[in-house]
Scaffold this active site. Structure first.
Site: not given
Length: 173
Positions: A84-85, A88
């Protein structure tokens, strides 16, 4: 990215878990570099507190992770939070990255096509232990959350009262 072994992961102490997170970031970045070779490598910190599991911090140039939530939610953290990170991080560094919505179409596409994950915006971890105010006190009208310092003051005789009902706050645990 293959999932880590659940039994092995369950036996790791916090420094070993953090090393595994670093390895998972490296593995995720390798996937990203296969498509975007100029993507910078993020620094990694384990200094995030509270209810947030992870954060891509572009001002500091890296990824921040919550060690308390990592320890309590090992597999989900490694399989979901790390990609997820990293997603980003990747989206931000695209040509128009800073103008994209944080969980918009571009981020969702990276989650699905690159990492093979359902793009989920929030986690469902129990954050009570990781919260900066994990100690629960009650009065006649509501619940109050105390930090470790305030809890210690109350245990040492300091009296706290509710601003709404003026009732004395009592520890619930």
């Amino acid at each position: 990215m293959p999932s880590p072994d659940r039994d092995v992961t369950a036996q790791l102490d916090l420094p070993q878990l953090q090393a595994l997170v670093r390895q998972r970031v490296t593995d995720a970045m390798a996937l990203c570099h296969s498509l975007y070779p100029d993507l910078p490598i993020p620094a990694i910190w384990f200094d995030l507190r509270g209810k947030c599991a992870g954060q891509a911090h572009f001002g500091r140039g890296g990824l921040r992770f919550n060690p308390a939530l990592l320890a309590d939610n090992r597999m989900e953290f490694l399989v979901e939070v790390v990609p997820h990170e990293v997603a980003h991080w990747l989206v931000w560094h695209l040509e128009d990255g800073p103008s994209f919505r944080p969980h918009g179409r571009e981020w969702q596409t990276i989650m699905v096509k690159l990492f093979g994950l359902v793009p989920s915006v929030t986690h469902e971890f129990d954050t009570r232990r990781a919260s900066p105010a994990p100690h629960v006190y009650r009065c006649d009208c509501q619940e109050h959350h105390f930090s470790a310092r305030r809890h210690a003051n109350a245990r040492n005789g300091r009296e706290y009262r509710c601003r709404r009902c003026r009732g004395r706050l009592r520890h619930s645990g």
